[in-house]
Design an enzyme around this catalytic site. Sequence first.
Site, PDB file in Angstrom:
ATOM      1  N   CYS A  17       2.914 -90.693 -64.663  1.00  0.00           N
ATOM      2  CA  CYS A  17       2.580 -91.521 -65.921  1.00  0.00           C
ATOM      3  C   CYS A  17       2.093 -92.989 -65.414  1.00  0.00           C
ATOM      4  CB  CYS A  17       3.809 -91.825 -66.811  1.00  0.00           C
ATOM      5  SG  CYS A  17       5.057 -93.037 -65.801  1.00  0.00           S
ATOM      6  N   CYS A  46       4.506 -95.046 -63.154  1.00  0.00           N
ATOM      7  CA  CYS A  46       4.582 -94.208 -61.997  1.00  0.00           C
ATOM      8  C   CYS A  46       3.332 -94.404 -61.115  1.00  0.00           C
ATOM      9  CB  CYS A  46       5.158 -92.888 -62.035  1.00  0.00           C
ATOM     10  SG  CYS A  46       6.762 -92.852 -62.770  1.00  0.00           S
ATOM     11  N   GLU A  80       9.580 -90.813 -59.779  1.00  0.00           N
ATOM     12  CA  GLU A  80       8.832 -91.623 -58.877  1.00  0.00           C
ATOM     13  C   GLU A  80       9.461 -92.818 -58.145  1.00  0.00           C
ATOM     14  OE1 GLU A  80       5.893 -89.098 -61.281  1.00  0.00           O
ATOM     15  OE2 GLU A  80       8.054 -90.117 -61.496  1.00  0.00           O
ATOM     16  N   HIS A  88      12.300 -93.338 -63.867  1.00  0.00           N
ATOM     17  CA  HIS A  88      11.538 -91.911 -63.616  1.00  0.00           C
ATOM     18  C   HIS A  88      11.785 -91.465 -61.978  1.00  0.00           C
ATOM     19  CE1 HIS A  88       8.268 -92.519 -67.060  1.00  0.00           C
ATOM     20  NE2 HIS A  88       9.599 -92.553 -67.249  1.00  0.00           N
TER      21      HIS A  88
END
Length: 166
Positions: A79, A82, A51, A49
């Site tokens: 999410c 993250c 992040e 992801h």
Amino acid sequence: MDFAQRTVDIARRNVAEGGRPFATVIVRDGEILAESPNQVAQTNDPTAHAEILAIREACTKLGTEHLVGATIYVLAHPCPMCLGSLYYCSPDEVVFLTTRDAYEPHYVDDRRYFELDNFYEEFTKNWDERRLPMRYEPRDAAVDVHRLWQEHNGGERRVPGAPTAA
């Protein structure tokens, strides 16, 4: 520089290149420390992801796991994975540019045990009540590893240098 717009631009470019619509820009003292689009589709890595990738880059660059003094711009509300990483690296602020409710008509990424509508509720359940099958298999040797860590750190239980709540 408009760091929020840079985050949008990185996400837009990622979509144009076949990636997912997410990006992160990490800023400290007015300078970009790290930035990344979501790379899950490109790498087949479910942890790639935006992040996570940007946090890794910034921490490696700084030689620390702490991003105190940083502002982290993310395209969408993080999410749970993250969000946990954002809490763990201790930035001064996280700025998100859209909510799940706003983007849900255009993008859904539900999985077997992961549905955004109810996933945050899963975190509040006891481990044996979650949808993800989990089994607790206690081992004294597992605790001994933590005891060893404490011994190696002069009896201190806390991670040296970690920012703590005021």
